[in-house]
Every structure is written in structure tokens, then in C-alpha cells.
Design a protein around this motif. Sequence first.
Motif, PDB file in Angstrom:
ATOM      1  N   GLU A 120     -11.448 -25.643  14.318  1.00 26.12           N
ATOM      2  CA  GLU A 120     -12.312 -26.367  14.426  1.00 26.12           C
ATOM      3  C   GLU A 120     -13.131 -26.777  13.150  1.00 26.12           C
ATOM      4  N   LEU A 121     -13.553 -25.801  12.711  1.00 26.64           N
ATOM      5  CA  LEU A 121     -13.983 -25.935  11.098  1.00 26.64           C
ATOM      6  C   LEU A 121     -13.327 -27.024  10.204  1.00 26.64           C
ATOM      7  N   GLU A 122     -12.537 -26.212  10.189  1.00 29.13           N
ATOM      8  CA  GLU A 122     -11.778 -27.844   9.081  1.00 29.13           C
ATOM      9  C   GLU A 122     -12.070 -29.314   9.914  1.00 29.13           C
ATOM     10  N   GLY A 123     -11.356 -29.355  10.966  1.00 31.52           N
ATOM     11  CA  GLY A 123     -11.535 -30.839  11.396  1.00 31.52           C
ATOM     12  C   GLY A 123     -13.189 -31.363  11.563  1.00 31.52           C
ATOM     13  N   MET A 124     -14.127 -30.367  11.449  1.00 34.01           N
ATOM     14  CA  MET A 124     -15.735 -31.316  11.362  1.00 34.01           C
ATOM     15  C   MET A 124     -15.978 -31.251  10.641  1.00 34.01           C
ATOM     16  N   THR A 125     -15.578 -30.945   9.071  1.00 34.88           N
ATOM     17  CA  THR A 125     -15.672 -30.589   8.099  1.00 34.88           C
ATOM     18  C   THR A 125     -15.175 -31.342   6.814  1.00 34.88           C
TER      19      THR A 125
END
Length: 242
Positions: A120-125
Motif C-alpha cells: 500500500e505504501l509503495e502504491g501510495m507514494t
Amino acid sequence: MSGTSDIADGGPKHVAVIMDGNGRWAQARGRPRLFGHHAGAKRVREIVESCPNLGVKYLTIFAFSTENWKRTQVEVAGLMSLFRRYITKEARALCDEGVRVRFIGDRVQLDRKLVSLMDELEGMTAHNDRVHLTIALNYGSRDEVSRATKRLAEEVASGNLDPADVTEETLTKFLDTRVLPDPDLVIRTSGEARISNFLLWQSAYAEYEFIDTLWPDFSSEIFANLVGSYGKRERRFGAVPA
């Protein structure tokens, strides 16, 4: 110390950090080792925030190695909980500050909740480009090269790759860090002069700094001094001076 503009012009674009000394920092204060890990996690934000002014575009940090599973179950469980908490707490701030986050390492051993948060964090950023923060989690360089070699061998076996065409650049394309430039500077805190299976392939021509400061005491000022001193080094990459 050099001024910010001087550092940005001649300084390292990619800095990798072995964040060591959390446990000793806590024990020196009569606290459990996990107390030091929590203090160390807070220090990460300060260093990430200082990168743009220093001209550091890429920051890679060593959070948990493939060898760290040998630690006590209490410490390992506490670290995994800390990683989940850190991602949940810092996600929005990292995104707002233009930080792109990537994780490297083998995710197979990690619990599904943690892997989901990482994804999720990779996708969000993914759209950010101000600073590229790479977190090495369940990472070991020998393990990385082994996994890369296995994937390369599968490509050869399937007929998609001719063995005669395999070069250094070919293997690099199968590494966890394939989208990142090699580190220019590797820093290890806590007084230990070891590289501990960290970015062995990528750091072939990196400059190293081993400093006595324990990671929870590693400040943006210390970071700036190390980045500034990098520009004074002569980088020959095997050649002789002109």
C-alpha cells in the motif's frame, strides 16, 4: 562544512545507511532493546527530511537483515510490530513530503499484514520524486544475488536469454535494486566497521564512513557533515589521477 549548494553540486546522490546501535543505546539507559528501536525509527524522518537540501535524491536504509531472525522471538516480534506501526503512522507524511518509498528484500517470510502495508505504501507514494526512500527489510545481499541468479537461470532455461549475452548489466536487471542507481556513500553507525551483507554488489565503488555515533543519536547535522566531506574525496573508479 560546505554550504548546502556546494554539497548538492558535489555530494552523493545516493546514500545508504546501516542503522546500527539501537540496542546498545537502550541498554546504556537501562531500557529494553526495543526502546532503542523505537527511538531509531523516529530518527529516520529527520534524516529523510534533510535529504533535499543536501542534494541526496536516494536514501536506502537497512532496517532488518536476513540474519536478524536469529535474535530473540521477543525482539523479532517487537520489530515486526514496529514496522507495521511505522508504515501506518508515517504513510501520509511521507506521501505529502514527496517521498517515494520502496522495499527491497525477500517478503516470503514476512506476515501478510506487513506485506500488505508495504504494498500500500509503495502504491501510495509511486508518483513522488522528491526523495526516493528504499527500506531494506528481510534483506541480505547474498540472498538477493541468489534470488537474482535463480531468475536469470530460469530465463536462460526458457530460451528467453542467451548465456552468451549475460553480462554484469544483465544480472543487475534481476536485483531488487534494479531501478535504483548504485550508492555513492555508505554510512554505518555505532562504531562497527563491517558491511554486514548490505548492498555488496551495488557498493563495489561506494565510499564508506564508519562512525561511532549510535543510530538514535545520528542527527541531520552529522548526516550533513558526512555528505559534505564526500565531495572532498577523489573518485577514480580504478583509474589513475589525470
